[in-house]
Design an enzyme around this catalytic site. Sequence first.
Site, PDB file in Angstrom:
ATOM      1  N   PRO A  95       0.810  -1.120   0.136  1.00 18.26           N
ATOM      2  CA  PRO A  95       0.103  -0.158   0.153  1.00 18.26           C
ATOM      3  C   PRO A  95       0.863   1.165   0.071  1.00 18.26           C
ATOM      4  O   PRO A  95       1.915   1.330   0.657  1.00 18.26           O
ATOM      5  CB  PRO A  95      -0.792  -0.207   1.301  1.00 18.26           C
ATOM      6  CG  PRO A  95      -0.106  -1.106   2.167  1.00 18.26           C
ATOM      7  CD  PRO A  95       0.676  -1.987   1.153  1.00 18.26           C
ATOM      8  N   VAL A  96       0.369   2.334  -0.621  1.00 17.15           N
ATOM      9  CA  VAL A  96       1.123   3.331  -0.822  1.00 17.15           C
ATOM     10  C   VAL A  96       0.853   4.311   0.316  1.00 17.15           C
ATOM     11  O   VAL A  96      -0.274   4.476   0.963  1.00 17.15           O
ATOM     12  CB  VAL A  96       0.806   4.408  -2.097  1.00 17.15           C
ATOM     13  CG1 VAL A  96       1.444   5.591  -2.248  1.00 17.15           C
ATOM     14  CG2 VAL A  96       1.016   3.625  -3.285  1.00 17.15           C
ATOM     15  N   ALA A  98       1.874   4.174   3.414  1.00 17.50           N
ATOM     16  CA  ALA A  98       1.377   3.442   4.631  1.00 17.50           C
ATOM     17  C   ALA A  98       2.445   2.933   5.668  1.00 17.50           C
ATOM     18  O   ALA A  98       2.121   1.987   6.633  1.00 17.50           O
ATOM     19  CB  ALA A  98       0.618   2.166   4.095  1.00 17.50           C
ATOM     20  N   GLY A 101       7.193   1.083   3.206  1.00 17.57           N
ATOM     21  CA  GLY A 101       8.192   1.277   2.205  1.00 17.57           C
ATOM     22  C   GLY A 101       7.924   1.089   0.740  1.00 17.57           C
ATOM     23  O   GLY A 101       8.788   0.778  -0.201  1.00 17.57           O
ATOM     24  N   ASP A 146      14.800   3.016   4.895  1.00 25.18           N
ATOM     25  CA  ASP A 146      14.004   2.292   4.027  1.00 25.18           C
ATOM     26  C   ASP A 146      14.551   1.756   2.775  1.00 25.18           C
ATOM     27  O   ASP A 146      14.531   0.395   2.520  1.00 25.18           O
ATOM     28  CB  ASP A 146      12.697   3.082   3.332  1.00 25.18           C
ATOM     29  CG  ASP A 146      11.518   3.667   4.680  1.00 25.18           C
ATOM     30  OD1 ASP A 146      12.069   3.263   5.703  1.00 25.18           O
ATOM     31  OD2 ASP A 146      10.823   4.147   4.023  1.00 25.18           O
TER      32      ASP A 146
END
Length: 307
Positions: A95-96, A98, A101, A146
Site C-alpha cells: 500500500p502507498v 502506509a 516502504g 527504507d
Amino acid sequence: MKASASGKIILFGEHAVVYNRPALAVPVTQVHVDVEVLDSPRAGIFINAPGINLHAGLNALPADHPIGSVILKLFQHCGISQTPGLEINIVSSIPVAAGLGSGAAVSVALIRALSSFLLCPLSDDEINLLVYESEKYHHGTPSGIDNTVITYAMPVYFIKGKPIEIFKVGKPFTIVIGDTGIPAPTKESVSDLRRMWLKDSTTFEEFFNEIAQIALIARRSIESGKPELLGDLMDHNHSLLQEMTISSPELDKLVEAARNAGALGAKLSGSGRGGNMIALVEQAKAESVAGALMSTGATRTIITEIS
Ligand code: MEV
C-alpha cells in the site's frame, strides 16, 4: 527483464532515526513490487503503474516525479543517453503512503530490472545510493533506512551515515501488521516533526534519546533470543511517538485492540498519523489478534515471522 523488491516494517526508532538515532527494520516479503522491462516497438519509454494510475511516457512526467527521476538517475549513473523503445510495467501489493516502504521498493525493483535490461549491472551498494537519492523526492530528509532494508533485504540496525549493520535474530518471533487504511505521506509527518523540533529541541532531543535506548535494548533482546522482551519496548516506543504527535486515533485504536486481544506489545510503524501498526504476538495468538484488528477497523492484516 524482471525484478522484485519487498516491503518493510520499522520495529523501533522511526523518526528518531532521521536525527541520527538507531532504528531497527526488517523486510516483509508478503508484500512486494514487481517490475518488468520490455522492448517496445514505439520510441521512448512508457511506464504503466496501474496501482497509482500512472500510464505515461517518461517525457511527460514532471522533473521531480519519483519514478521518472529514478530512471533518469540510473541513465546518468550508467552513462546512457539513448535507449531503444521500452515499456516498464510496475505492479505492487505494497500500500502507498502506509509506512511499508512502497516508494523505496518501487525504486529498488525498477533499478534492478532496468539496469539488468541495459546491461549495466549494479552492486547493492550502488543501488542503495541511487534509491536514497530518489527517496529525497518522497520526503525531503530521509534517514535512508527504507532504501537500506529493502535493498539488502535483511534485518538492519541502522544509524544514518554509518556503515550498515545486519542484526541476527536469536529466536524467531511473530508480528501482526494492521493497516488503518489511512494514507499518510511520510513527507508531512517528517516535516511537521522538524518544525516541532526546531521550536523545542530540548524536549524532542530527549524523546529521541529515549527511543535510541529502546532500539539498543531491542537489538540486544532480539540477538540474545529473548524476543518476548520486545512487547514492553514496543508499548514504550508507541507512547513516546504519541507524545511526539506522530500517532492518530485510528492507530491508537488498533494498538489498543491488539493489546486487548493478547498481543505482548504494539506500536505504530513507519511515519505514523495513519498507515500501519505492528503487534508482537505469540505465534498461536496471531490469527486471533489479526481478527481483533479487522473487527476494530483495520483494512488489512499481515502475519509475518521475523527469523
Ligand atoms: C519512514 O519509513 C521512517 C521515518 O523515520 C522517515 C525516515 O527514516 O526517513 C519516519
